[in-house]
Enzyme design. Sequence first.
Site, short mmCIF file in Angstrom:
data_model
loop_
_atom_site.label_atom_id
_atom_site.label_comp_id
_atom_site.label_asym_id
_atom_site.label_seq_id
_atom_site.Cartn_x
_atom_site.Cartn_y
_atom_site.Cartn_z
N HIS A 255 -4.05 -6.21 -7.33
CA HIS A 255 -2.65 -6.89 -6.80
C HIS A 255 -1.98 -7.65 -7.98
CE1 HIS A 255 -3.81 -5.71 -2.97
NE2 HIS A 255 -2.29 -5.05 -2.68
N ARG B 194 1.05 -6.15 -12.51
CA ARG B 194 1.90 -4.53 -13.97
C ARG B 194 2.13 -4.07 -11.85
NH1 ARG B 194 1.18 -2.10 -17.35
NH2 ARG B 194 -0.35 -3.67 -18.46
N ASP C 162 5.66 0.60 -1.96
CA ASP C 162 4.50 -0.27 -2.21
C ASP C 162 3.32 0.41 -2.18
OD1 ASP C 162 2.87 -2.31 -2.14
OD2 ASP C 162 2.76 -2.56 -0.42
N ALA D 193 -11.69 8.00 0.29
CA ALA D 193 -11.19 6.37 0.08
C ALA D 193 -9.66 7.15 0.44
CB ALA D 193 -11.17 5.98 -1.26
#
Length: 463
Positions: free
Chosen positions: A197, A200, A347, A397
């Site tokens: 976060h 970039r 996002d 993940a």
Amino acid sequence: MGSGSSSYAPKTIYLDVDGKVQKVTCVFNSTEKEDMFQNVISQVAEQFSRAFRINELKTEVTNRLAMLEKRVELEGLKVVEIEKCKNDLKKLRDEMTSRAGGRVNCPCKYNFSDDGKKLTPRRDVPSYPKYTLSQETIEALKKPTFDVWHWEHNEMLSCLEYMYHDLGLVKEFNMNPITLKRWLLGIQENYRINPFHNFRHCFCVSQMMYGMIHLCNLQEKLTLTDLGILMTAAVCHDLDHPGYNNTYQINARTELAVRYNDISPLENHHCAVAFQILSLPECNIFANVDPEAFKQIRQAIITLILATDMARHGEILDSFKHKVDNFDFTNEEHVTCLKMVLIKCCDISNEVRPTEVAEPWVDCLLEEYFIQSDREKSEGLPVAPFMDRDKVTKPTAQIGFIKFVLIPMFETVMKLFPQIEEIMVQPLRDSRDHYEELKQIDDAMTEAQKKKTENMSLGGKKK
């Protein structure tokens, strides 16, 4: 007046000043005063240690340096990634000076309880050189395939500046071009140096939004005010992110969680920082907008930034699903829902990008997760399995996230904009297949290792 020289014994103290040892000689007229002086020195040292969080900072810096070095050593990082690591190391050193007076649980750069305290950009326009973007770069900026790893911060700032001019937002809102530069500098300076976060990531989300505006031809379907809201929310959406998610904030009862009553504490904080920056006259890109219009713009930006809280994912997507089959671009509620879904798509859009661009982001996210889960373990807080370095792998993940979050959301948007299938949805399907193949390889290797261990164990028993 006695001679009593023994009661004025000199005391020598050595201080480290800017790396040089300085000798200080003090004379005390009694043992009691000498003890009092030593006690004061000890208390000052302890308070300095507490104020600057020296031990915690040392541990964090050591851990982050070790992690970066390990990644370079074990993973054979690309040149771009190695350069990124070097930049991270440099900025980490710079960051140490800005984190002196922090809080224990969730250090934030700015204390909103200080009345009248303002944010000020730490750099001004002269250190923000003007880049002339090539035609190749201008065309690449409009596409999800844009490689975000090849750009320095000043270049990214110039790209963002170009986007505002290209979309007609500078003209629409009557922005002073110098104010736009200062605002962008203020934005960049208020993103922290986190593994994921960071500025970039802000640029990635904003560039993807710019790309979707072009790909979906939103200039013909939405107003320029809507486009300005979308771009500005994307630029501001993670301002001053501390690197620890909402779950940590709430479980650790940080100042942010307390301030916002456990309701989207990070997203509320991002909004607050965004409008503190805009409250500075030299950074207010909406200074020439009618006050009533600005009020509506402000509310719309807040709505979009708050929509990026993944805890609200199901609620927002379900609302959009009920509207998409009979979508009405003249219906304000429909348009607001679309804008919320668009910023959500941007996002979490890394897997839309080519593998060589997307995969380093997975490493960055896992690194940030592991820093948080290590801290949660040390503080006795609950740890999410998907953030635990002992339980998660890159394939595990990604597979569930791509299959159950990304693909369903982008396929819903595809109903309204069929043109995104080839450029955005198909790469997601390819990414899912890629990680499923990696998982099969990992599972096969784990099974082979298990059998090898069992055979060695049996061999030992026979002997």
